[in-house]
Design an enzyme around this catalytic site. Structure first.
Site, mmCIF file in Angstrom:
data_model
loop_
_atom_site.group_PDB
_atom_site.id
_atom_site.type_symbol
_atom_site.label_atom_id
_atom_site.label_comp_id
_atom_site.label_asym_id
_atom_site.label_seq_id
_atom_site.Cartn_x
_atom_site.Cartn_y
_atom_site.Cartn_z
ATOM 1 C CG HIS A 84 -0.183 0.314 2.572
ATOM 2 N ND1 HIS A 84 -0.117 -0.546 3.644
ATOM 3 C CD2 HIS A 84 -0.025 1.720 3.059
ATOM 4 C CE1 HIS A 84 0.607 -0.064 4.671
ATOM 5 N NE2 HIS A 84 0.368 1.465 4.314
ATOM 6 C CG ASP A 117 0.094 -4.020 2.962
ATOM 7 O OD1 ASP A 117 0.636 -3.379 1.880
ATOM 8 O OD2 ASP A 117 0.120 -3.358 4.147
ATOM 9 C CB SER A 131 2.956 2.003 5.918
ATOM 10 O OG SER A 131 1.538 2.489 6.542
#
Length: 372
Positions: A152, A197, A297
């Site tokens: 992502h 992910d 992230s």
């Protein structure tokens, strides 16, 4: 002249056939291990040092929310999952076949100041994925050519670069390498929950290891980190849910929660009947409420086993930032080891195939010249 042209044509056909065979090759069986891995027996808790500055919260998520929940969906993605794309036309050095990191992975040579490692060398595999020198996401170095991050974090055909070698994002001393290619997991999705992910980042040229830059170890597929294991997550994300991103690399110690228990915790919190944390995910929790946040992230969740640091997770998503009772969700690296090996091997084969195509074009050009 016709006879000479015929010889070149025969060579051309032979090269094309050879290219087809090599293009179908998948060097997975012969691909060496990424790194020596800890055995599941005799795992000792890390004798890690106390945290320096706690992280709080988790990256934004597109999961369904309870009324009043402040979690916001991630920005929409602008790429095709499962496809590799070139962000820059760079060919500064020949691309080698896949060579894994040496047995030195997962070790750090930090200076000791006041009884604990200084931040500059504490997490030498940590990288910052950047666009126009602006921090976007974290990542971790797994070899001289490759970085692993979250899917992502990839927003499309941007001019990405990787920053490494310093804990300070404003430092003038770091290594900054352009990104040549990014491979996103073909099944990555954020429809109902975040799954698969994970992404691989190919550097434009190989990095040189130093005391500030070292690869982290990747676990074997069979390796499962046990519940309650103490691990560390690092990143340059927000230090408060409504605050700003950090200039200095942050760290926080977490306890591991397996995906089955984590899924039940989050379902109870949200009153949701859907599976939120699937197999391939793992969670981390700090009783004081600290964990990762927006900007962290893609960064590593690492654990120390037998004096070797192993990346067990990739920062993926969570609900809010630093909320008591809310575990953060990470992509479990061991679950995707086969995918990692396959994609790195495929990249090597593709590069070799591309070289043969170039050779065929040159031969064809020579044949035309001879015929003339």
């Amino acid at each position: 002249m016709a006879f000479q042209g015929c010889d070149c044509f025969g060579l051309l056909v032979w090269l094309l056939l050879l290219q087809t065979r090599l293009g179908k090759a998948r060097m997975v069986p012969g691909t060496p291990s990424l790194s020596p891995l800890p055995s599941e027996n005799g795992l000792d808790d890390s004798g890690v040092n106390p945290q320096e500055r706690p992280l709080t919260g988790m990256p934004e998520t597109s999961l369904p929310r309870k009324p009043g929940d402040s979690t916001r969906p991630l920005d929409s993605m602008a790429f095709t999952p499962g496809q590799s794309f070139s962000t820059m036309s760079l060919s500064r050095q020949p691309f080698p076949t896949w060579v894994p990191p040496t047995s030195a992975c997962g070790h750090r040579t930090a200076r000791i100041v006041g009884g604990r490692p200084a931040p500059a060398r504490k997490w030498p595999w940590q990288v910052s994925l950047q666009v126009h020198k602006q921090h976007i996401c974290g990542g971790s170095l797994i070899s001289k050519w490759w970085v692993i991050t979250a899917a992502h974090c990839v927003y499309g055909h941007l001019d990405y670069a990787v920053f490494m070698g310093d804990a300070d994002l404003w430092s003038k001393r770091p290594v900054r390498i352009p990104v040549q290619d990014i491979i996103v997991h073909q099944d990555f999705s954020m429809m109902r929950t975040v799954v698969h992910d994970i992404a691989l980042v190919l550097l434009a040229f190989p990095v040189n290891y130093s005391v500030n830059i070292q690869p982290v170890c990747i676990p074997e597929k069979s390796f499962l980190v046990q519940p309650g294991t103490l691990c560390w997550v690092t990143g340059w994300g927000k230090v408060l849910e409504q605050g700003r991103s950090s200039r200095i690399l942050q760290e926080i110690e977490l306890n591991i929660i397996r995906h089955e228990k984590c899924n039940q915790i989050l379902k109870d919190i949200m009153g949701n009947i859907f599976t939120l944390v699937q197999e391939g995910g793992v969670c981390g929790y700090n009783e004081k409420g600290g964990d990762a946040c927006q900007g962290d992230s893609g960064g590593p969740l690492v654990c120390e086993f037998n004096k070797t640091w192993v990346q067990v997770g990739i920062v993926s998503w969570g609900l809010g930032c630093g909320r008591i009772g809310y575990p953060g969700v990470y992509t479990e690296v061991s679950y995707y080891r086969d995918w990692i090996i396959k994609e790195l091997s495929r990249a090597s084969c593709w590069k070799l195939s591309g070289f043969l195509v170039l050779s065929v074009c040159l031969v064809l050009h020579l044949a035309i010249v001879v015929a003339l």
